[in-house]
Design a protein around this motif. Structure first.
Motif, PDB file in Angstrom:
ATOM      1  N   ARG A 161       0.796  -1.221   0.000  1.00  0.00           N
ATOM      2  CA  ARG A 161       0.000   0.000   0.000  1.00  0.00           C
ATOM      3  C   ARG A 161       0.835   1.280   0.000  1.00  0.00           C
ATOM      4  O   ARG A 161       0.278   2.372  -0.049  1.00  0.00           O
ATOM      5  N   VAL A 162       2.148   1.145   0.080  1.00  0.00           N
ATOM      6  CA  VAL A 162       2.984   2.341   0.155  1.00  0.00           C
ATOM      7  C   VAL A 162       2.966   3.090  -1.168  1.00  0.00           C
ATOM      8  O   VAL A 162       2.719   2.511  -2.231  1.00  0.00           O
ATOM      9  N   THR A 163       3.258   4.387  -1.089  1.00  0.00           N
ATOM     10  CA  THR A 163       3.380   5.232  -2.273  1.00  0.00           C
ATOM     11  C   THR A 163       4.687   6.012  -2.167  1.00  0.00           C
ATOM     12  O   THR A 163       5.421   5.898  -1.176  1.00  0.00           O
ATOM     13  N   GLU A 164       4.950   6.848  -3.163  1.00  0.00           N
ATOM     14  CA  GLU A 164       6.166   7.657  -3.116  1.00  0.00           C
ATOM     15  C   GLU A 164       6.119   8.686  -1.995  1.00  0.00           C
ATOM     16  O   GLU A 164       7.142   9.272  -1.644  1.00  0.00           O
ATOM     17  N   ARG A 165       4.936   8.888  -1.393  1.00  0.00           N
ATOM     18  CA  ARG A 165       4.800   9.839  -0.287  1.00  0.00           C
ATOM     19  C   ARG A 165       4.838   9.140   1.068  1.00  0.00           C
ATOM     20  O   ARG A 165       4.616   9.765   2.102  1.00  0.00           O
ATOM     21  N   THR A 166       5.145   7.861   1.098  1.00  0.00           N
ATOM     22  CA  THR A 166       5.208   7.131   2.363  1.00  0.00           C
ATOM     23  C   THR A 166       6.603   7.240   2.974  1.00  0.00           C
ATOM     24  O   THR A 166       7.612   7.031   2.296  1.00  0.00           O
ATOM     25  N   CYS A 167       6.638   7.560   4.252  1.00  0.00           N
ATOM     26  CA  CYS A 167       7.874   7.532   5.039  1.00  0.00           C
ATOM     27  C   CYS A 167       7.643   6.576   6.200  1.00  0.00           C
ATOM     28  O   CYS A 167       6.677   6.728   6.948  1.00  0.00           O
ATOM     29  N   MET A 168       8.500   5.591   6.330  1.00  0.00           N
ATOM     30  CA  MET A 168       8.346   4.598   7.390  1.00  0.00           C
ATOM     31  C   MET A 168       9.537   4.695   8.353  1.00  0.00           C
ATOM     32  O   MET A 168      10.686   4.653   7.926  1.00  0.00           O
ATOM     33  N   ILE A 169       9.238   4.836   9.631  1.00  0.00           N
ATOM     34  CA  ILE A 169      10.277   4.915  10.660  1.00  0.00           C
ATOM     35  C   ILE A 169      10.257   3.625  11.466  1.00  0.00           C
ATOM     36  O   ILE A 169       9.225   3.261  12.035  1.00  0.00           O
ATOM     37  N   VAL A 170      11.376   2.943  11.494  1.00  0.00           N
ATOM     38  CA  VAL A 170      11.497   1.657  12.190  1.00  0.00           C
ATOM     39  C   VAL A 170      12.282   1.880  13.473  1.00  0.00           C
ATOM     40  O   VAL A 170      13.440   2.319  13.441  1.00  0.00           O
ATOM     41  N   GLY A 171      11.656   1.582  14.605  1.00  0.00           N
ATOM     42  CA  GLY A 171      12.310   1.769  15.889  1.00  0.00           C
ATOM     43  C   GLY A 171      13.279   0.652  16.231  1.00  0.00           C
ATOM     44  O   GLY A 171      13.050  -0.512  15.903  1.00  0.00           O
ATOM     45  N   THR A 172      14.375   0.985  16.869  1.00  0.00           N
ATOM     46  CA  THR A 172      15.389   0.066  17.397  1.00  0.00           C
ATOM     47  C   THR A 172      15.714  -1.093  16.447  1.00  0.00           C
ATOM     48  O   THR A 172      15.524  -2.260  16.788  1.00  0.00           O
ATOM     49  N   PRO A 173      16.221  -0.810  15.242  1.00  0.00           N
ATOM     50  CA  PRO A 173      16.498  -1.887  14.289  1.00  0.00           C
ATOM     51  C   PRO A 173      17.609  -2.840  14.725  1.00  0.00           C
ATOM     52  O   PRO A 173      17.772  -3.910  14.130  1.00  0.00           O
ATOM     53  N   TYR A 174      18.358  -2.468  15.783  1.00  0.00           N
ATOM     54  CA  TYR A 174      19.435  -3.330  16.265  1.00  0.00           C
ATOM     55  C   TYR A 174      19.115  -3.945  17.630  1.00  0.00           C
ATOM     56  O   TYR A 174      20.022  -4.406  18.335  1.00  0.00           O
ATOM     57  N   ALA A 175      17.836  -3.959  17.996  1.00  0.00           N
ATOM     58  CA  ALA A 175      17.437  -4.420  19.332  1.00  0.00           C
ATOM     59  C   ALA A 175      17.805  -5.885  19.583  1.00  0.00           C
ATOM     60  O   ALA A 175      18.208  -6.251  20.686  1.00  0.00           O
ATOM     61  N   THR A 176      17.657  -6.721  18.575  1.00  0.00           N
ATOM     62  CA  THR A 176      17.967  -8.148  18.699  1.00  0.00           C
ATOM     63  C   THR A 176      18.697  -8.606  17.442  1.00  0.00           C
ATOM     64  O   THR A 176      18.694  -7.913  16.416  1.00  0.00           O
ATOM     65  N   ARG A 177      19.288  -9.779  17.516  1.00  0.00           N
ATOM     66  CA  ARG A 177      19.980 -10.320  16.340  1.00  0.00           C
ATOM     67  C   ARG A 177      18.990 -10.550  15.195  1.00  0.00           C
ATOM     68  O   ARG A 177      19.301 -10.255  14.032  1.00  0.00           O
ATOM     69  N   ALA A 178      17.798 -11.036  15.533  1.00  0.00           N
ATOM     70  CA  ALA A 178      16.795 -11.302  14.499  1.00  0.00           C
ATOM     71  C   ALA A 178      16.315 -10.012  13.840  1.00  0.00           C
ATOM     72  O   ALA A 178      16.140  -9.958  12.617  1.00  0.00           O
ATOM     73  N   LYS A 179      16.126  -8.971  14.648  1.00  0.00           N
ATOM     74  CA  LYS A 179      15.661  -7.716  14.082  1.00  0.00           C
ATOM     75  C   LYS A 179      16.761  -7.062  13.253  1.00  0.00           C
ATOM     76  O   LYS A 179      16.483  -6.448  12.196  1.00  0.00           O
ATOM     77  N   LYS A 180      17.986  -7.175  13.664  1.00  0.00           N
ATOM     78  CA  LYS A 180      19.118  -6.640  12.906  1.00  0.00           C
ATOM     79  C   LYS A 180      19.196  -7.307  11.531  1.00  0.00           C
ATOM     80  O   LYS A 180      19.394  -6.638  10.507  1.00  0.00           O
ATOM     81  N   LYS A 181      19.011  -8.623  11.500  1.00  0.00           N
ATOM     82  CA  LYS A 181      19.028  -9.361  10.238  1.00  0.00           C
ATOM     83  C   LYS A 181      17.883  -8.900   9.341  1.00  0.00           C
ATOM     84  O   LYS A 181      18.059  -8.680   8.135  1.00  0.00           O
TER      85      LYS A 181
END
Length: 220
Positions: A161-181
């Motif tokens: 559903r994203v468009t060129e006007r979508t901005c997505m902010i992902v919190g704590t991308p390095y919180a865990t090994r799985a999230k980092k991957k």
């Protein structure tokens, strides 16, 4: 650990080596902006009441405020309310409809968000709530994937559903090994555009007219 990461990112400060004017502006005039917004003083004291619940450091919350102020979205979606501190910073930046979803209702968070009439705080099965919110609608222009274990599932539901006007902010991308991957997969994904890695948060854009690039920013 923060000192080590600061050293690793030392050469990625102040937009050094960034040639895109829009990316350079985002880094130098949004990420590193020093304007003492009036709302910051109020929020500084209010956040103390929510310290026991999930939240970011104050520097990151102020960046969320500036991101909303810069992007000027017509609507905001947050998955993972946590303490509600991040919700309030975003709500202070713009009077736009803000839907925030969390697993369990917390009376303290409900009270904390009550003054913001544009905030719709819903709790329960987060993914089911997300599906319901997206039913027949496009993706909000700004999405904050915050304090939730369902970051991967939420991202996949939003992508079509994203468009060129979508901005997505992902919190704590390095919180865990799985999230980092997973975060590294997001960066490499052909469905995403320009991405920014500030360590505390990741920022993803989806404008496919832009050359796909990844920016590391020293935000320590």
């Amino acid at each position: 650990m923060r000192i080590l990461n600061w050293c690793r990112r030392f050469r990625h400060r102040c937009g050094y080596g960034v040639h895109s004017p829009s990316d350079f502006f985002l880094i130098t005039s949004v990420v590193y902006e020093k304007t003492p917004y009036y709302a910051f003083q109020i929020l500084h004291y209010d956040r103390e009441d929510m310290e026991t619940l999930p939240h970011y450091r104050e520097k990151t919350d102020r960046l969320l405020f500036r991101m909303v102020n810069y992007w000027q979205p017509d609507s905001i979606l947050e998955i993972g309310t946590g303490s509600g501190v991040e919700t309030r910073y975003m709500a202070e930046a713009k009077q736009a409809p803000l839907l925030t979803l969390d697993d369990k209702e917390n009376g303290q968070v409900t009270h904390f968000l009550a003054p913001y009439k544009q905030v719709d705080y819903r709790t329960g099965d987060v993914l089911r709530l997300l599906d319901s919110a997206l039913d027949g609608k496009g993706c909000p222009q700004l999405v904050h994937i915050g304090h939730t274990p369902y970051y991967k599932e939420a991202f996949e539901r939003l992508l079509p559903r994203v468009t060129e006007r979508t901005c997505m902010i992902v919190g704590t991308p390095y919180a865990t090994r799985a999230k980092k991957k997973w975060w590294r997969q997001v960066i490499a994904d052909s469905r995403t555009g320009v991405t920014f890695d500030l360590y505390d948060i990741g920022i993803v854009f989806f404008d496919k007219k832009r050359v796909k690039e990844h920016r590391i920013v020293n935000f320590f």
